[in-house]
Design an enzyme around this catalytic site. Structure first.
Site, PDB file in Angstrom:
ATOM      1  CE  LYS A   3      -4.935   7.909   1.383  1.00 32.07           C
ATOM      2  NZ  LYS A   3      -5.631   6.860   0.457  1.00 32.07           N
ATOM      3  CD  GLU A  45       6.289  -1.196   3.905  1.00 31.66           C
ATOM      4  OE1 GLU A  45       6.179  -1.738   3.092  1.00 31.66           O
ATOM      5  OE2 GLU A  45       5.623  -2.024   5.099  1.00 31.66           O
ATOM      6  CE  LYS A  51      -4.353   3.807   2.406  1.00 32.79           C
ATOM      7  NZ  LYS A  51      -5.168   2.955   1.373  1.00 32.79           N
TER       8      LYS A  51
END
Length: 323
Positions: free
Chosen positions: A249, A234, A197
Site C-alpha cells: 500500500k 517486512e 505500507k
C-alpha cells in the site's frame, strides 16, 4: 522489398484476438471494497474528496455489502468513524463500538458469501490520530500498542470478521495478533497483513473519510518511499509470524514492490489502490483530461499484472459491472 520476419501485430488485429491472448484479466472476485461507517450520521454522507464514496450508516453499509455480493466482489474491508476519540482509542476495543457493530451487521447481511474484513488499527479511534499508544514524549510505544491490537483483534473476530487487517506497521504485530486470536479459540480468523505500507502522500482523501485527528506524521513506523528491500524484509517477517495474506500500500506508485513481493512469498498478495489514486483519476476525468472508464480499467489491470492477486479499490462494484 524486405519484410519483418516477426509480426507481433497479428495478435492485436481485432478485439476478439486481443481478448484471446490477454495475459492479465480482471474478475470481480479479485476486488476488495473498502467501506466507511460513521457512528453519528443518520444517512449516507458523501466524502467530498472522494466523489462517489460515502460514510455509511449501519443500515446503508448492509446494503452496500449486499450489492457487493450481488456483483461477485471478493471481500469488503470495513473502517469506522466513532462518535468519540481518546488517547488510547478505547472505542476500537469496545464490544459495542461502531466498528464491531458494523462487522456484525455486515456479517449478518452476507454470511459467508463475502469475505468480511476489518481494519485493525487505532488511528481512527485516537484523538492524536496515530496508529498506537503514545509515550510521554509523543513517540509511538510499539509494544504497548501490540497489547491494544491483540484486544482489538479478538473483539473484531468475535463480532464476525473473517479476516483482520493489521495496518499499523508495528514491529511484531502479526505474531502478537495471531497468538491472541489462537488463545481466544479464534484459530479460523485469517490475517491480511499490511506488510509494506508506505508513508505516502496519496492517503490524503482517506484521512478526510475517517476524519483523522493526526498530529505530525507516521514516518517513524510507515515505510520510506525510497526503500524496496525493506518491504521484502517486512513481508517475510509477517509471513513467518503467521500472515495468511500480505499487502502493499499504495499500489500504483509501488508496482515494482508488488512484483518483488509476489515473487518472494507463497501467500496471496493484495495491493491497495488508495484514496489519492482514486481521487486524482476522478478529478482528471471530471475535467475531461482522461477517459474515465479506460483509465480505471488500465490502473487495475496494471496492479494485477504486477502480481497482486487481490486489489482493494473503491471502484470494485462499478468495475464488476463493466466486466
Amino acid at each position: 522489398m524486405s519484410f519483418p520476419l516477426d509480426r507481433p501485430r497479428r495478435l492485436r488485429t481485432t478485439p476478439a484476438m486481443r481478448r484471446l491472448v490477454a495475459e492479465t484479466r480482471l474478475h470481480p472476485a479479485d476486488f476488495i471494497l473498502p467501506l466507511f461507517v460513521k457512528e453519528t450520521v443518520s444517512e449516507p454522507t458523501p466524502i467530498a474528496a472522494m466523489p462517489g464514496v460515502f460514510q455509511h450508516t449501519l443500515a446503508s453499509v448492509r446494503k452496500a455489502a449486499a450489492e457487493a455480493v450481488a456483483e461477485g466482489i471478493g471481500g469488503a474491508m470495513l473502517f469506522a468513524v466513532p462518535a468519540e476519540k481518546d488517547a488510547r482509542g478505547t472505542a476500537g476495543t469496545d464490544p459495542d463500538g461502531i466498528l464491531q457493530r458494523a462487522i456484525a451487521e455486515v456479517r449478518d447481511e452476507v454470511g459467508d458469501s463475502l469475505v468480511v474484513m476489518s481494519d485493525l488499527c487505532l488511528d481512527e479511534f485516537t484523538d492524536h490520530g496515530h496508529c498506537g499508544v503514545l509515550r510521554a514524549d509523543g513517540s509511538v510505544d510499539n509494544d504497548a500498542t501490540l497489547e491494544r491490537y491483540a484486544e482489538m483483534a479478538v473483539r473484531q473476530a468475535e463480532a464476525g470478521a473473517h479476516m483482520l487487517g493489521p495496518s499499523g506497521m508495528m514491529d511484531g504485530q502479526v505474531g502478537f495478533v495471531r497468538r491472541a486470536l489462537d488463545e481466544a479459540g479464534l484459530q479460523d480468523t485469517a490475517i491480511l497483513a499490511y506488510s509494506a505500507k508506505y508513508a505516502s502522500a496519496f492517503y490524503g482523501p482517506f484521512r478526510d473519510a475517517v476524519e483523522s485527528s493526526l498530529q505530525g506524521d507516521r514516518r517513524t513506523y510507515q515505510q520510506d518511499p525510497a526503500n524496496a528491500l525493506e518491504s521484502l524484509r517486512e513481508v517475510r517477517l509477517d509471513v513467518a509470524e503467521g500472515a495468511d495474506m500480505v499487502m502493499v500500500k499504495p499500489a500504483l506508485s509501488y508496482l515494482d514492490v508488488v512484483r518483488q513481493v509476489a515473487d518472494a512469498v507463497d501467500v496471496p498478495v493484495a495491493a491497495y489502490q488508495v484514496s489519492g489514486e482514486y481521487s486524482m483519476v476522478e478529478a482528471a476525468a471530471a475535467n475531461g483530461w482522461l477517459d474515465r472508464e479506460r483509465t480505471i480499467l488500465e490502473t487495475l489491470t496494471s496492479v494485477r499484472r504486477a502480481g497482486a492477486t487481490s486489489v482493494l479499490t473503491y471502484w470494485a462494484v462499478e468495475v464488476a459491472r463493466m466486466l
